[in-house]
Scaffold this motif. Structure first.
Motif, short mmCIF file in Angstrom:
data_model
loop_
_atom_site.label_atom_id
_atom_site.label_comp_id
_atom_site.label_asym_id
_atom_site.label_seq_id
_atom_site.Cartn_x
_atom_site.Cartn_y
_atom_site.Cartn_z
N PHE A 462 0.85 -1.19 0.00
CA PHE A 462 0.00 0.00 0.00
C PHE A 462 0.89 1.24 0.00
N GLU A 463 0.23 2.35 -0.27
CA GLU A 463 0.94 3.64 -0.35
C GLU A 463 0.33 4.59 0.66
N LEU A 464 1.19 5.30 1.41
CA LEU A 464 0.72 6.24 2.43
C LEU A 464 1.54 7.51 2.32
N GLN A 465 0.81 8.58 2.04
CA GLN A 465 1.45 9.89 1.90
C GLN A 465 2.60 9.86 0.90
N GLY A 466 2.35 9.16 -0.21
CA GLY A 466 3.33 9.11 -1.28
C GLY A 466 4.49 8.16 -1.04
N ARG A 467 4.43 7.40 0.01
CA ARG A 467 5.52 6.48 0.34
C ARG A 467 5.08 5.04 0.09
N ARG A 468 5.91 4.26 -0.59
CA ARG A 468 5.60 2.85 -0.86
C ARG A 468 5.93 2.01 0.37
N LEU A 469 4.89 1.32 0.87
CA LEU A 469 5.07 0.54 2.10
C LEU A 469 4.66 -0.92 1.87
N LEU A 470 5.24 -1.77 2.70
CA LEU A 470 4.87 -3.19 2.75
C LEU A 470 4.52 -3.54 4.19
N TYR A 471 3.38 -4.17 4.35
CA TYR A 471 2.95 -4.59 5.67
C TYR A 471 2.99 -6.12 5.71
N ALA A 472 3.89 -6.68 6.52
CA ALA A 472 4.13 -8.12 6.52
C ALA A 472 3.75 -8.74 7.85
N ALA A 473 3.05 -9.87 7.78
CA ALA A 473 2.71 -10.67 8.96
C ALA A 473 3.46 -11.99 8.87
N TYR A 474 4.39 -12.21 9.81
CA TYR A 474 5.20 -13.44 9.83
C TYR A 474 4.56 -14.47 10.74
N ARG A 475 4.55 -15.71 10.28
CA ARG A 475 4.02 -16.80 11.08
C ARG A 475 5.08 -17.92 11.13
N ASP A 476 5.48 -18.28 12.35
CA ASP A 476 6.47 -19.36 12.53
C ASP A 476 5.78 -20.71 12.22
N ILE A 477 6.29 -21.41 11.20
CA ILE A 477 5.67 -22.69 10.80
C ILE A 477 6.61 -23.87 11.08
N THR A 478 7.48 -23.70 12.08
CA THR A 478 8.41 -24.79 12.42
C THR A 478 7.68 -26.08 12.75
N ALA A 479 6.61 -25.97 13.56
CA ALA A 479 5.87 -27.18 13.96
C ALA A 479 5.25 -27.87 12.75
N ARG A 480 4.70 -27.06 11.83
CA ARG A 480 4.08 -27.66 10.66
C ARG A 480 5.11 -28.34 9.77
N VAL A 481 6.26 -27.70 9.57
CA VAL A 481 7.31 -28.30 8.74
C VAL A 481 7.80 -29.60 9.38
N ARG A 482 7.94 -29.56 10.74
CA ARG A 482 8.39 -30.78 11.42
C ARG A 482 7.36 -31.90 11.24
N ALA A 483 6.07 -31.55 11.35
CA ALA A 483 5.02 -32.57 11.19
C ALA A 483 5.04 -33.13 9.77
N GLU A 484 5.24 -32.25 8.77
CA GLU A 484 5.30 -32.74 7.38
C GLU A 484 6.49 -33.65 7.18
N ALA A 485 7.64 -33.31 7.80
CA ALA A 485 8.82 -34.16 7.68
C ALA A 485 8.58 -35.52 8.33
N GLU A 486 7.90 -35.51 9.47
CA GLU A 486 7.61 -36.78 10.14
C GLU A 486 6.66 -37.63 9.30
N MET A 487 5.68 -36.98 8.65
CA MET A 487 4.78 -37.72 7.76
C MET A 487 5.55 -38.32 6.60
N GLU A 488 6.50 -37.54 6.05
CA GLU A 488 7.31 -38.06 4.93
C GLU A 488 8.17 -39.23 5.39
N GLU A 489 8.71 -39.12 6.59
CA GLU A 489 9.53 -40.22 7.13
C GLU A 489 8.67 -41.47 7.32
#
Length: 675
Positions: A462-489
């Motif tokens: 989005f743009e605010l007062q002529g300035r280009r901005l990025l608004y980012a929401a970070y979500r830690d997905i370590t648990a999900r990646v670990r669960a996917e790895a365990e399923m693959e194993e």
């Protein structure tokens, strides 16, 4: 006189001719008797009488320590040689054969040699009739089958031991499979919980994006998401005043509004007089009622026309130590549990915080647009960035905690400093477009201590007062990646178990067939000898032609006609299977100085690994109709056999010795021991 003399002369010549013929016959008889005496079969003629008196026996009876004259003179009868344990059975079988007028007998029994050794013999006898067509004698041959009986006993013992080991291995595999199933079920439950969490987070993200929505729209959306997350059919949401004495109904689910027949639905519920619904406020904890129709002292009843309730759960939403709202659901197909409580509590808390944030944003008019954008994405780890420089302009506490920085230190960094993949982060900054929303499913981020961890990022341009901005929401997905790895194993373990099972089947089949049958891959089937025949077959005419050509080729190679006929029968069985249950059948025939080899191939669905032992070792077994004796017949006839089968087709290679007496094969006991 002249005629008498001529007749006498003719009679004399006839007599001489008969004498010469008699000498030739006697010489031929002597040669035949000498051949019999040197052969493996003992020839006999015994009379149907008590004790089975022998009228003729060949000289090779001496291999058992007896002299033929002892039998012809009557000093010894054949019954005296028979093992006493077998005598009753033989008496019964021979008596039944005589009564039935059976001319042919095949008997197996034990005899005792002169030295006292017990030997197994096989008797093939043919009945003889007198001029009145009465059965008077049996003549035939006796073969020593002691070696075969010992081999059969050894094979039976090995089979029993193998079956015991197979049972033990099967039990081990069953336990392992059960453990694996429990692990998979546990992983599945974890995955389902993770999916519910992701659904809730998506709902919260959607709530955060409802920047222009009213409080009613937000609460209605949250209440419908609560119904969906808990798989309920009814839902409601009520606000509680500061003194926790009154609940104000703010949202009903669409299904509840449709099913409820009360004309004027109340909006205000005093906590003191409200029934079961008010217990969550009074007890300040979640209340689960999975048997709503059962007697309950907390219930006050409900008015006529109210929608019927079977199960009910409501959860108080706490903020600052007080109950601010109650979110409830009802009529789930299965019982409510703690997982449902968790989803409602997190969703309700997130909704309340969003509402509180909305109030704050509305109150802060000077920074209204800035903070509306700031809190339009997931609130747990939020970062406001300059799209051109990557400079971090704003961040919430969760973002500082996630990356391990104090706020002042965090604001001195750029987006590249907290990314383990700076090139990809730069590409997002360079691709800035106003109003665009990105969702990066996987990006490695970097903490202050150097730890790299996986994140999912939601980005709003989005743009605010002529300035280009990025608004980012970070979500830690370590648990999900670990669960996917365990399923693959777990999946890999399943694949390894299938490979081990297939290898085990190969070893079992080789051991049971005394190394006669090789269950292999196509490249492991040997090719040897001169190619004398290569043809296709797909109909009765080509099938009959194949049978004739195979038998003739075997005879031409030097194989005895009887063995060639057996070999043709085995190849025919393989070809018949290909015609009935596959397509594109082909046969190639090779000849070496020692044996004839036939390779029959097709393009079909093959034999499933689970069915291999029964298909190959059980006579007449088939998962389809009309397979006949199938592989058991091929194993019986062939001296060696190779098999490869799979979803693209089957290849059967059969080999038979031209001179089998040169290739006597003893049981491979070492293979049994290894297995």
């Amino acid at each position: 006189m002249s005629s008498d003399h001529e007749a006498l002369k003719q009679a004399s010549e006839r007599l001489e001719s008969l004498e010469r013929e008699l000498r030739r016959t006697r010489e031929e008889l002597y040669r035949l008797m000498a051949l019999v005496d040197r052969g493996p079969a003992t020839v006999f003629l015994w009379r149907i009488a008590p004790r089975w008196p022998v009228e003729y026996v060949s000289a090779n009876i001496s291999r058992f320590g007896y002299d033929p004259e002892e039998f012809r003179s009557g000093r010894i009868s054949w019954a005296e040689l028979i093992h006493p344990d077998d005598t009753p059975r033989l008496d019964a079988e021979i008596t039944r054969a005589i009564q039935d007028g059976t001319h042919g007998l095949v008997l197996e029994y034990r005899i005792i040699t002169r030295s006292g050794e017990v030997r197994w013999v096989e008797e093939h006898a043919l009945g003889l009739l007198d001029e009145h067509h009465r059965l008077t004698h049996y003549q035939g041959i006796i073969l020593d089958i002691t070696a075969r009986k010992r081999a059969e006993a050894a094979l039976l013992a090995g089979k029993e031991e193998l079956e015991s080991r197979v049972a033990e291995r099967t039990a081990d595999l069953t336990r392992a499979n059960e453990k694996l199933r429990r692990e998979i079920a546990q992983r599945q439950r974890a995955m389902e919980a993770l999916q519910l969490d992701e659904t809730r987070l998506e709902a919260l993200l959607d709530l955060n994006l409802m920047t222009e929505a009213s409080v009613k729209e937000i609460t209605h959306f949250a209440m419908e998401e609560a119904v969906r997350l808990t798989r309920s059919t009814l839902g409601y949401l009520a606000f509680v005043n500061e003194s926790e004495t009154v609940m104000t109904m703010h949202a009903w689910s669409e299904r509840a509004m449709y099913d409820c027949l009360i004309a004027e639905k109340p909006l205000i519920y005093p906590v003191e007089t409200t029934g079961l619904w008010g217990e969550a406020v009074r007890q300040r904890r979640p209340i689960i009622t999975n048997g709503y129709q059962a007697p309950n002292p907390w219930k006050k009843g409900y008015p006529e026309g109210h929608v019927e309730l079977r199960r009910h759960m409501n959860v108080p939403i706490m903020e600052g130590g007080r109950v601010v709202a109650v979110i409830g659901v009802a009529n789930k197909e299965t019982e409510y549990d703690d997982a449902d409580v968790r989803q409602l509590r997190l969703l309700g808390t997130g909704m309340w915080r969003i509402l509180e944030r909305k109030r704050v944003v509305d109150a802060l008019k000077e920074n209204e647009e800035r903070y509306r954008s700031l809190f339009a994405v997931e609130p747990d780890a939020l970062v406001l960035l300059d799209a051109q420089t990557g400079q971090i302009l704003e961040a919430n506490d969760s973002a500082c905690q996630l990356f391990g920085y104090e706020l002042e230190e965090f604001l001195s960094l750029t987006a590249l400093d907290i990314s383990a993949e700076p090139e990809k982060t730069r590409a997002v900054m360079d691709g800035w477009q106003p109003g665009r929303t990105d969702k990066v499913p996987y990006r490695n981020s970097l903490r202050k201590d150097g730890t790299i961890f996986p994140t999912e990022i939601a980005i709003r341009h989005f743009e605010l007062q002529g300035r280009r901005l990025l608004y980012a929401a970070y979500r830690d997905i370590t648990a999900r990646v670990r669960a996917e790895a365990e399923m693959e194993e777990a999946h890999e373990r399943l694949l390894r178990a299938e490979i081990e099972k297939k290898q085990f089947y190969r070893q079992v089949i080789r051991a049971v067939t005394n190394n006669k049958l090789h269950l292999v891959d196509l490249a492991q089937i040997p090719v040897e000898g001169e190619l004398v025949l290569e043809t296709s077959f797909d109909d009765p005419e080509s099938y009959r032609a194949l049978r004739q050509r195979v038998q003739q080729a075997a005879i031409t190679a030097g194989m005895p006609e009887e063995n060639a006929a057996d070999f043709m029968l085995a190849v025919s069985e393989a070809a018949a299977n290909a015609i009935k249950h596959a397509k594109d059948g082909r046969c190639a025939l090779y000849v070496t100085p020692e044996r004839v080899i036939a390779r029959v191939s097709d393009r079909g669905t093959g034999i499933h690994p689970e069915n291999l032992p029964a298909t190959i070792l059980t006579p007449g077994f088939s998962t389809k109709v009309s397979l006949g004796m199938g592989y058991t017949l091929m194993l019986e006839v062939a001296d060696e056999m190779w098999l490869t089968t799979g979803p693209t087709g089957t290849v059967v290679q059969l080999a038979k010795w031209i001179y089998p007496e040169r290739h006597v094969k003893e049981p491979d006991l070492q293979m049994w021991n290894n297995l």
